[in-house]
Each structure stands twice: as C-alpha cells, then as structure tokens.
Write a protein that holds these residues in place. Sequence first.
Motif, PDB file in Angstrom:
ATOM      1  N   UNK A  51       0.836  -1.205   0.000  1.00  0.00           N
ATOM      2  CA  UNK A  51       0.000   0.000   0.000  1.00  0.00           C
ATOM      3  C   UNK A  51       0.871   1.255   0.000  1.00  0.00           C
ATOM      4  N   UNK A  52       1.981   1.215   0.746  1.00  0.00           N
ATOM      5  CA  UNK A  52       2.902   2.357   0.747  1.00  0.00           C
ATOM      6  C   UNK A  52       3.495   2.573  -0.640  1.00  0.00           C
ATOM      7  N   UNK A  53       3.813   1.486  -1.317  1.00  0.00           N
ATOM      8  CA  UNK A  53       4.341   1.587  -2.683  1.00  0.00           C
ATOM      9  C   UNK A  53       3.285   2.194  -3.608  1.00  0.00           C
ATOM     10  N   UNK A  54       2.027   1.786  -3.443  1.00  0.00           N
ATOM     11  CA  UNK A  54       0.942   2.309  -4.282  1.00  0.00           C
ATOM     12  C   UNK A  54       0.747   3.808  -4.055  1.00  0.00           C
ATOM     13  N   UNK A  55       0.792   4.235  -2.804  1.00  0.00           N
ATOM     14  CA  UNK A  55       0.667   5.665  -2.495  1.00  0.00           C
ATOM     15  C   UNK A  55       1.826   6.430  -3.126  1.00  0.00           C
ATOM     16  N   UNK A  56       3.028   5.877  -3.041  1.00  0.00           N
ATOM     17  CA  UNK A  56       4.186   6.504  -3.668  1.00  0.00           C
ATOM     18  C   UNK A  56       4.058   6.587  -5.177  1.00  0.00           C
ATOM     19  N   UNK A  57       3.490   5.550  -5.791  1.00  0.00           N
ATOM     20  CA  UNK A  57       3.266   5.564  -7.236  1.00  0.00           C
ATOM     21  C   UNK A  57       2.305   6.687  -7.619  1.00  0.00           C
ATOM     22  N   UNK A  58       1.244   6.833  -6.864  1.00  0.00           N
ATOM     23  CA  UNK A  58       0.280   7.907  -7.131  1.00  0.00           C
ATOM     24  C   UNK A  58       0.948   9.270  -6.966  1.00  0.00           C
ATOM     25  N   UNK A  59       1.764   9.434  -5.906  1.00  0.00           N
ATOM     26  CA  UNK A  59       2.472  10.695  -5.701  1.00  0.00           C
ATOM     27  C   UNK A  59       3.439  10.989  -6.842  1.00  0.00           C
ATOM     28  N   UNK A  60       4.138   9.966  -7.320  1.00  0.00           N
ATOM     29  CA  UNK A  60       5.092  10.168  -8.413  1.00  0.00           C
ATOM     30  C   UNK A  60       4.378  10.549  -9.700  1.00  0.00           C
ATOM     31  N   UNK A  61       3.249   9.920  -9.980  1.00  0.00           N
ATOM     32  CA  UNK A  61       2.493  10.227 -11.204  1.00  0.00           C
ATOM     33  C   UNK A  61       1.927  11.637 -11.140  1.00  0.00           C
ATOM     34  N   UNK A  62       1.371  12.014  -9.990  1.00  0.00           N
ATOM     35  CA  UNK A  62       0.807  13.365  -9.841  1.00  0.00           C
ATOM     36  C   UNK A  62       1.908  14.417  -9.951  1.00  0.00           C
ATOM     37  N   UNK A  63       3.050  14.171  -9.313  1.00  0.00           N
ATOM     38  CA  UNK A  63       4.152  15.129  -9.385  1.00  0.00           C
ATOM     39  C   UNK A  63       4.661  15.273 -10.815  1.00  0.00           C
ATOM     40  N   UNK A  64       4.736  14.161 -11.522  1.00  0.00           N
ATOM     41  CA  UNK A  64       5.200  14.233 -12.922  1.00  0.00           C
ATOM     42  C   UNK A  64       4.188  14.985 -13.784  1.00  0.00           C
ATOM     43  N   UNK A  65       2.892  14.784 -13.537  1.00  0.00           N
ATOM     44  CA  UNK A  65       1.862  15.485 -14.304  1.00  0.00           C
ATOM     45  C   UNK A  65       1.912  16.991 -14.056  1.00  0.00           C
ATOM     46  N   UNK A  66       2.292  17.383 -12.838  1.00  0.00           N
ATOM     47  CA  UNK A  66       2.394  18.803 -12.502  1.00  0.00           C
ATOM     48  C   UNK A  66       3.737  19.401 -12.901  1.00  0.00           C
ATOM     49  N   UNK A  67       4.659  18.559 -13.306  1.00  0.00           N
ATOM     50  CA  UNK A  67       5.988  19.033 -13.667  1.00  0.00           C
ATOM     51  C   UNK A  67       6.875  19.291 -12.471  1.00  0.00           C
ATOM     52  N   UNK A  68       6.573  18.671 -11.335  1.00  0.00           N
ATOM     53  CA  UNK A  68       7.351  18.847 -10.111  1.00  0.00           C
ATOM     54  C   UNK A  68       8.172  17.601  -9.843  1.00  0.00           C
ATOM     55  N   UNK A  69       9.085  17.735  -8.881  1.00  0.00           N
ATOM     56  CA  UNK A  69       9.794  16.569  -8.380  1.00  0.00           C
ATOM     57  C   UNK A  69       8.943  15.949  -7.287  1.00  0.00           C
ATOM     58  N   UNK A  70       8.897  14.619  -7.184  1.00  0.00           N
ATOM     59  CA  UNK A  70       8.064  13.974  -6.170  1.00  0.00           C
ATOM     60  C   UNK A  70       8.444  14.317  -4.747  1.00  0.00           C
ATOM     61  N   UNK A  71       9.709  14.642  -4.480  1.00  0.00           N
ATOM     62  CA  UNK A  71      10.140  14.917  -3.117  1.00  0.00           C
ATOM     63  C   UNK A  71       9.941  16.374  -2.716  1.00  0.00           C
ATOM     64  N   UNK A  72       9.318  17.181  -3.530  1.00  0.00           N
ATOM     65  CA  UNK A  72       9.060  18.574  -3.198  1.00  0.00           C
ATOM     66  C   UNK A  72      10.024  19.499  -3.916  1.00  0.00           C
ATOM     67  N   UNK A  73       9.785  20.779  -3.786  1.00  0.00           N
ATOM     68  CA  UNK A  73      10.603  21.774  -4.454  1.00  0.00           C
ATOM     69  C   UNK A  73      11.671  22.244  -3.481  1.00  0.00           C
ATOM     70  N   UNK A  74      12.913  21.898  -3.750  1.00  0.00           N
ATOM     71  CA  UNK A  74      14.037  22.260  -2.876  1.00  0.00           C
ATOM     72  C   UNK A  74      15.170  22.835  -3.722  1.00  0.00           C
ATOM     73  N   UNK A  75      14.940  23.941  -4.372  1.00  0.00           N
ATOM     74  CA  UNK A  75      15.937  24.512  -5.265  1.00  0.00           C
ATOM     75  C   UNK A  75      17.106  25.155  -4.523  1.00  0.00           C
ATOM     76  N   UNK A  76      16.832  25.855  -3.433  1.00  0.00           N
ATOM     77  CA  UNK A  76      17.887  26.580  -2.733  1.00  0.00           C
ATOM     78  C   UNK A  76      18.347  25.864  -1.467  1.00  0.00           C
ATOM     79  N   UNK A  77      18.005  24.595  -1.306  1.00  0.00           N
ATOM     80  CA  UNK A  77      18.403  23.844  -0.125  1.00  0.00           C
ATOM     81  C   UNK A  77      17.343  23.849   0.954  1.00  0.00           C
TER      82      UNK A  77
END
Length: 87
Positions: A51-77
């Motif tokens: 189930x954790x893997x499935x939630x991660x898959x959904x997060x990765x797909x949504x982040x890719x659709x939005x053009x973001x990185x799955x781990x969040x936006x951390x450009x400046x550290x």
Amino acid sequence: MFASKSLAAHAARGVIGLGTLAASALLARDLLWASIALLPVALVALRGCPMCWTVGLIQAVVARARGERPDGVCDDGGCAGGPAGRG
C-alpha cells in the motif's frame, strides 16, 4: 514522502517487490523456507508494504503530471513545505 525521484525507479522497485511477493506466494506450498526468505526482499523493494508503494506511485504520477519533483521543491536547499522554507 513515499515517491521515488523518478517514475522509472519507482516502477522498477514495484516490479521487483511485487514479483518477489508473487514468487513467495507460489513457493509457499512446496518450499516454505524459500517463501519466507523472499518476503524481506519484497518488503525492502517496496519500502514497507504494498500500500505504501501504491501511495508513492500515485504521488510520483501526480508530481510528474504537474511538472514537479516527487520529493518537493528544494531549489535553494530549503523546501517550500518545510520549516526552512517558511521563514
């Protein structure tokens, strides 16, 4: 939180994890020791439960659709969602 940095890495972990879970279930009747030995491999590949893997898959797909990185936006550290990004 659960998603990998790339969708391909997440899918590869899923193939390995779900494949070893299926092999473990198929071997349970004849080779119980092999079945038990495969379970930790599956849990490590899936980073816990399926189930954790499935939630991660959904997060990765949504982040890719939005053009973001799955781990969040951390450009400046400092992440925008974390305490360092709020200040």
